[in-house]
Design a protein around this motif. Structure first.
Motif, PDB file in Angstrom:
ATOM      1  N   PRO A 347      18.811 -13.188  20.034  1.00  0.00           N
ATOM      2  CA  PRO A 347      18.699 -14.278  19.048  1.00  0.00           C
ATOM      3  C   PRO A 347      17.887 -15.465  19.559  1.00  0.00           C
ATOM      4  O   PRO A 347      17.171 -16.109  18.777  1.00  0.00           O
ATOM      5  CB  PRO A 347      20.158 -14.668  18.789  1.00  0.00           C
ATOM      6  N   ASP A 348      17.981 -15.778  20.863  1.00  0.00           N
ATOM      7  CA  ASP A 348      17.190 -16.879  21.419  1.00  0.00           C
ATOM      8  C   ASP A 348      15.703 -16.557  21.358  1.00  0.00           C
ATOM      9  O   ASP A 348      14.875 -17.435  21.066  1.00  0.00           O
ATOM     10  CB  ASP A 348      17.611 -17.159  22.861  1.00  0.00           C
ATOM     11  N   LEU A 349      15.351 -15.297  21.618  1.00  0.00           N
ATOM     12  CA  LEU A 349      13.954 -14.893  21.560  1.00  0.00           C
ATOM     13  C   LEU A 349      13.423 -15.000  20.132  1.00  0.00           C
ATOM     14  O   LEU A 349      12.323 -15.529  19.903  1.00  0.00           O
ATOM     15  CB  LEU A 349      13.802 -13.468  22.078  1.00  0.00           C
ATOM     16  N   VAL A 350      14.195 -14.499  19.159  1.00  0.00           N
ATOM     17  CA  VAL A 350      13.757 -14.560  17.764  1.00  0.00           C
ATOM     18  C   VAL A 350      13.636 -16.020  17.312  1.00  0.00           C
ATOM     19  O   VAL A 350      12.718 -16.393  16.583  1.00  0.00           O
ATOM     20  CB  VAL A 350      14.724 -13.779  16.860  1.00  0.00           C
ATOM     21  N   GLY A 351      14.547 -16.866  17.762  1.00  0.00           N
ATOM     22  CA  GLY A 351      14.466 -18.279  17.415  1.00  0.00           C
ATOM     23  C   GLY A 351      13.227 -18.938  17.999  1.00  0.00           C
ATOM     24  O   GLY A 351      12.562 -19.737  17.335  1.00  0.00           O
ATOM     25  N   ALA A 352      12.884 -18.627  19.269  1.00  0.00           N
ATOM     26  CA  ALA A 352      11.683 -19.191  19.883  1.00  0.00           C
ATOM     27  C   ALA A 352      10.425 -18.728  19.162  1.00  0.00           C
ATOM     28  O   ALA A 352       9.444 -19.466  19.067  1.00  0.00           O
ATOM     29  CB  ALA A 352      11.617 -18.802  21.361  1.00  0.00           C
ATOM     30  N   ALA A 353      10.466 -17.506  18.619  1.00  0.00           N
ATOM     31  CA  ALA A 353       9.324 -16.964  17.894  1.00  0.00           C
ATOM     32  C   ALA A 353       9.245 -17.478  16.470  1.00  0.00           C
ATOM     33  O   ALA A 353       8.385 -17.033  15.704  1.00  0.00           O
ATOM     34  CB  ALA A 353       9.372 -15.442  17.891  1.00  0.00           C
ATOM     35  N   GLY A 354      10.118 -18.393  16.092  1.00  0.00           N
ATOM     36  CA  GLY A 354      10.068 -18.995  14.766  1.00  0.00           C
ATOM     37  C   GLY A 354      10.838 -18.243  13.710  1.00  0.00           C
ATOM     38  O   GLY A 354      10.768 -18.594  12.524  1.00  0.00           O
ATOM     39  N   GLY A 355      11.576 -17.209  14.095  1.00  0.00           N
ATOM     40  CA  GLY A 355      12.354 -16.441  13.123  1.00  0.00           C
ATOM     41  C   GLY A 355      11.537 -15.329  12.484  1.00  0.00           C
ATOM     42  O   GLY A 355      10.352 -15.134  12.786  1.00  0.00           O
ATOM     43  N   ALA A 361      11.399  -6.286   7.608  1.00  0.00           N
ATOM     44  CA  ALA A 361      12.270  -5.278   6.991  1.00  0.00           C
ATOM     45  C   ALA A 361      13.741  -5.646   7.128  1.00  0.00           C
ATOM     46  O   ALA A 361      14.554  -5.339   6.253  1.00  0.00           O
ATOM     47  CB  ALA A 361      11.998  -3.917   7.619  1.00  0.00           C
ATOM     48  N   LEU A 362      14.115  -6.288   8.246  1.00  0.00           N
ATOM     49  CA  LEU A 362      15.486  -6.769   8.474  1.00  0.00           C
ATOM     50  C   LEU A 362      16.502  -5.637   8.453  1.00  0.00           C
ATOM     51  O   LEU A 362      17.660  -5.819   8.057  1.00  0.00           O
ATOM     52  CB  LEU A 362      15.870  -7.832   7.428  1.00  0.00           C
ATOM     53  N   LYS A 363      16.073  -4.469   8.870  1.00  0.00           N
ATOM     54  CA  LYS A 363      16.997  -3.342   9.008  1.00  0.00           C
ATOM     55  C   LYS A 363      17.356  -3.118  10.465  1.00  0.00           C
ATOM     56  O   LYS A 363      18.502  -2.833  10.796  1.00  0.00           O
ATOM     57  CB  LYS A 363      16.370  -2.075   8.424  1.00  0.00           C
ATOM     58  N   ARG A 364      16.354  -3.233  11.310  1.00  0.00           N
ATOM     59  CA  ARG A 364      16.570  -2.996  12.731  1.00  0.00           C
ATOM     60  C   ARG A 364      15.475  -3.707  13.515  1.00  0.00           C
ATOM     61  O   ARG A 364      14.440  -4.102  12.978  1.00  0.00           O
ATOM     62  CB  ARG A 364      16.551  -1.502  13.038  1.00  0.00           C
ATOM     63  N   VAL A 365      15.733  -3.832  14.820  1.00  0.00           N
ATOM     64  CA  VAL A 365      14.753  -4.354  15.770  1.00  0.00           C
ATOM     65  C   VAL A 365      14.651  -3.328  16.891  1.00  0.00           C
ATOM     66  O   VAL A 365      15.677  -2.884  17.415  1.00  0.00           O
ATOM     67  CB  VAL A 365      15.173  -5.723  16.324  1.00  0.00           C
ATOM     68  N   SER A 366      13.440  -2.944  17.236  1.00  0.00           N
ATOM     69  CA  SER A 366      13.232  -1.965  18.300  1.00  0.00           C
ATOM     70  C   SER A 366      12.929  -2.688  19.606  1.00  0.00           C
ATOM     71  O   SER A 366      12.060  -3.566  19.652  1.00  0.00           O
ATOM     72  CB  SER A 366      12.074  -1.029  17.944  1.00  0.00           C
ATOM     73  N   VAL A 367      13.634  -2.328  20.660  1.00  0.00           N
ATOM     74  CA  VAL A 367      13.438  -2.915  21.986  1.00  0.00           C
ATOM     75  C   VAL A 367      12.960  -1.815  22.927  1.00  0.00           C
ATOM     76  O   VAL A 367      13.679  -0.837  23.161  1.00  0.00           O
ATOM     77  CB  VAL A 367      14.736  -3.548  22.520  1.00  0.00           C
ATOM     78  N   LYS A 400      22.647 -23.212  11.546  1.00  0.00           N
ATOM     79  CA  LYS A 400      22.676 -24.015  12.767  1.00  0.00           C
ATOM     80  C   LYS A 400      21.270 -24.160  13.333  1.00  0.00           C
ATOM     81  O   LYS A 400      20.413 -23.307  13.153  1.00  0.00           O
ATOM     82  CB  LYS A 400      23.574 -23.338  13.814  1.00  0.00           C
ATOM     83  N   SER A 401      21.072 -25.262  14.014  1.00  0.00           N
ATOM     84  CA  SER A 401      19.749 -25.524  14.584  1.00  0.00           C
ATOM     85  C   SER A 401      19.416 -24.446  15.601  1.00  0.00           C
ATOM     86  O   SER A 401      20.201 -24.113  16.483  1.00  0.00           O
ATOM     87  CB  SER A 401      19.732 -26.900  15.253  1.00  0.00           C
ATOM     88  N   GLY A 402      18.227 -23.886  15.480  1.00  0.00           N
ATOM     89  CA  GLY A 402      17.773 -22.868  16.410  1.00  0.00           C
ATOM     90  C   GLY A 402      18.060 -21.465  15.955  1.00  0.00           C
ATOM     91  O   GLY A 402      17.537 -20.505  16.511  1.00  0.00           O
ATOM     92  N   ASP A 403      18.926 -21.252  14.948  1.00  0.00           N
ATOM     93  CA  ASP A 403      19.203 -19.926  14.444  1.00  0.00           C
ATOM     94  C   ASP A 403      18.018 -19.412  13.642  1.00  0.00           C
ATOM     95  O   ASP A 403      17.375 -20.163  12.914  1.00  0.00           O
ATOM     96  CB  ASP A 403      20.452 -19.925  13.546  1.00  0.00           C
ATOM     97  N   PRO A 404      17.717 -18.111  13.762  1.00  0.00           N
ATOM     98  CA  PRO A 404      16.632 -17.567  12.951  1.00  0.00           C
ATOM     99  C   PRO A 404      16.946 -17.718  11.473  1.00  0.00           C
ATOM    100  O   PRO A 404      17.984 -17.263  11.009  1.00  0.00           O
ATOM    101  CB  PRO A 404      16.598 -16.085  13.369  1.00  0.00           C
ATOM    102  N   PRO A 405      16.097 -18.367  10.665  1.00  0.00           N
ATOM    103  CA  PRO A 405      16.381 -18.634   9.262  1.00  0.00           C
ATOM    104  C   PRO A 405      16.132 -17.410   8.395  1.00  0.00           C
ATOM    105  O   PRO A 405      15.211 -17.366   7.597  1.00  0.00           O
ATOM    106  CB  PRO A 405      15.393 -19.758   8.944  1.00  0.00           C
ATOM    107  N   SER A 406      16.932 -16.362   8.590  1.00  0.00           N
ATOM    108  CA  SER A 406      16.674 -15.112   7.897  1.00  0.00           C
ATOM    109  C   SER A 406      17.863 -14.617   7.097  1.00  0.00           C
ATOM    110  O   SER A 406      17.718 -13.721   6.280  1.00  0.00           O
ATOM    111  CB  SER A 406      16.278 -14.049   8.915  1.00  0.00           C
ATOM    112  N   GLY A 407      19.058 -15.113   7.329  1.00  0.00           N
ATOM    113  CA  GLY A 407      20.239 -14.613   6.642  1.00  0.00           C
ATOM    114  C   GLY A 407      20.748 -13.311   7.214  1.00  0.00           C
ATOM    115  O   GLY A 407      21.501 -12.588   6.554  1.00  0.00           O
ATOM    116  N   VAL A 408      20.338 -12.943   8.431  1.00  0.00           N
ATOM    117  CA  VAL A 408      20.836 -11.738   9.085  1.00  0.00           C
ATOM    118  C   VAL A 408      21.434 -12.107  10.429  1.00  0.00           C
ATOM    119  O   VAL A 408      21.059 -13.124  11.031  1.00  0.00           O
ATOM    120  CB  VAL A 408      19.716 -10.690   9.280  1.00  0.00           C
TER     121      VAL A 408
END
Length: 452
Positions: A347-355, A361-367, A400-408
């Protein structure tokens, strides 16, 4: 107007001037003297100016009137009016005469290709593609280097030191003004008052001292409203500090910056950080001991400079090599490579990237993770992919501040150095056919299909 023309002259030099060695570029503080020295080496310049004036068709009276209207002495160019005396070359002009020629609207006595190299303190953007590491290009882009700003107001917490120049003004029973420089020992010398120790004092603290010291000589100086003599003390020019910027910066070395300069000032002066830099833990050392640590992401992501401390003479700014670094690509606002602090997660990485972007797609994230050498086996990529499912999150009120603004809800997955995170995007409207793959496969899902 006159000051602007004088500045232009520092950059425009007669075509007959010799090219200075690129490695001996004078700094801004020495530009004027370097210009005068270059002019003295070209005695034929005066004849060029006389020729320009003769070709203009202006009379002597017209030239004097224009000079006076531009704020110059009316007789500044008198020596170049009329024909030259036999065997007598025209006097070599100075910077003011060259500026006056421009003020008259006459052709410039310089060519754009032959200029006196002057260190203007501007960092030029390097050619080539931008860096994939987040934040590096911010320091590389064309910008001023925060050159020593030795004049202007100072903050209330500014502490005086050797090299500062103060102005003391007394009004009322007496009308006096003194320019006072702080000595190496930290004193100022006020006529009829004597030495006053000011080093490490703020202006408010110095005013308290001056009420007592001035009151002994000027009876009208007192704190009461009935005081018949009042004084004001201010900083006319601040000193320059020498600091050291080392580590992963473009140009490590010693730099003179204003005593109001901060860590960011030093980094800009050194040309910014390299792609190997750890921007999450820039260290400041004073007297050989760690003093503070600056997280550049506070500045880059939020514009927060509260931890950007002011530097002092002898301070060392050290930029270490990066630690954990993760790349994020796909449907995020700022795809890039990011530095992560210990304990920071997905979540910190996604927040730094601006969300997530709107088309995520908001189904999955591949790492994609690099396997240890002993576990790679015959894998050609040496990596393993982990699919991290995303779940819809219901929130009450603002996020919350810093949370990715995506609703997921993004799982708090720990990330390792070298990880690559890919966020899938929704299919393009222009795509033709899709095939759904399910069952005993590594990555079930919907994929585009193309003929052939």
């Amino acid at each position: 107007m006159r000051k602007l023309l004088s500045l232009g002259v520092c950059l425009l030099v007669v075509s007959t001037l010799h090219r200075a060695d690129a490695q001996n570029v004078p700094p801004p503080s020495q530009a004027q003297s370097a210009l005068q020295q270059a002019l003295q080496q070209n005695p034929g310049l005066g004849d060029v100016i006389r020729q320009r004036i003769q070709q203009s068709g202006l009379t002597g009276e017209q030239i004097r009137a224009r000079l006076q209207a531009g704020g110059y002495p009316a007789n500044l160019l008198d020596v170049y009016l009329g024909a030259a005396a036999a065997g007598q070359p025209a006097p070599v002009p100075g910077a003011s005469q060259l500026a006056a020629i421009q003020a008259l609207g006459l052709p410039a006595v310089a060519t754009a290709g032959e200029v006196l190299p002057v260190d203007t303190g501007v960092v030029r953007s390097p050619s080539g593609p931008g860096s994939a590491v987040f934040g590096v290009d911010v320091f590389r882009r064309t910008t001023t280097q925060f050159l020593p700003l030795l004049s202007g107001p100072v903050p209330a917490d500014y502490k005086l030191g050797p090299g500062d120049v103060l102005v003391l003004i007394l009004t009322g029973d007496v009308e006096l003004a003194y320019t006072l420089q702080v000595t190496r020992e930290g004193f100022i010398l006020i006529p009829q008052v004597g030495q006053v120790f000011v080093s490490n004092l703020t202006l408010d603290q110095l005013r308290d001292v001056l009420y007592a010291r001035l009151g002994r000589v000027y009876s009208g100086v007192k704190r009461a409203a009935s005081a018949s003599t009042r004084f004001d003390i201010s900083v006319a020019n601040v000193r320059a500090n020498q600091v050291y910027v080392v580590g992963e910066v473009a140009q490590p070395g010693a730099y003179q910056i204003s005593s109001l300069g901060t860590v960011l000032t030093g980094l800009y002066a050194a040309g910014g950080v390299t792609e190997r830099a750890d921007m999450r833990s820039v260290e400041v050392r004073r007297a050989g001991k760690p003093l503070a640590t600056l997280d550049l992401y506070d500045y880059l992501l939020h514009g927060d400079t509260r931890n950007d401390i002011r530097l002092q003479t002898g301070d060392v700014v050290f930029v270490p090599v990066h630690g954990t670094r993760v790349q994020v690509t796909g449907a995020v606002t700022r795809p890039a490579i990011y530095d992560l602090k210990p304990g920071e997660t997905l979540p910190d990485l996604v927040g730094a990237a601006g969300g997530f972007r709107a088309d995520a797609a908001l189904k999955r994230v591949s790492v994609y993770r690099i396997l240890p050498a002993a576990e790679r086996g015959s894998s050609p990529s040496g990596r393993v992919v982990m699919d991290v499912p995303l779940a819809t999150e219901k929130r009450d009120g603002a996020s919350k501040s810093g949370d990715p603004p995506s609703g997921v809800a993004v799982p708090a997955l720990s990330l390792e150095d070298g990880d690559s995170v890919v966020v899938d995007a929704l299919p393009s409207l222009g795509a033709g056919y899709y095939v759904g793959i399910a069952g005993m496969v590594e990555k079930p899902g919907t994929y585009p299909w193309h003929p052939g």
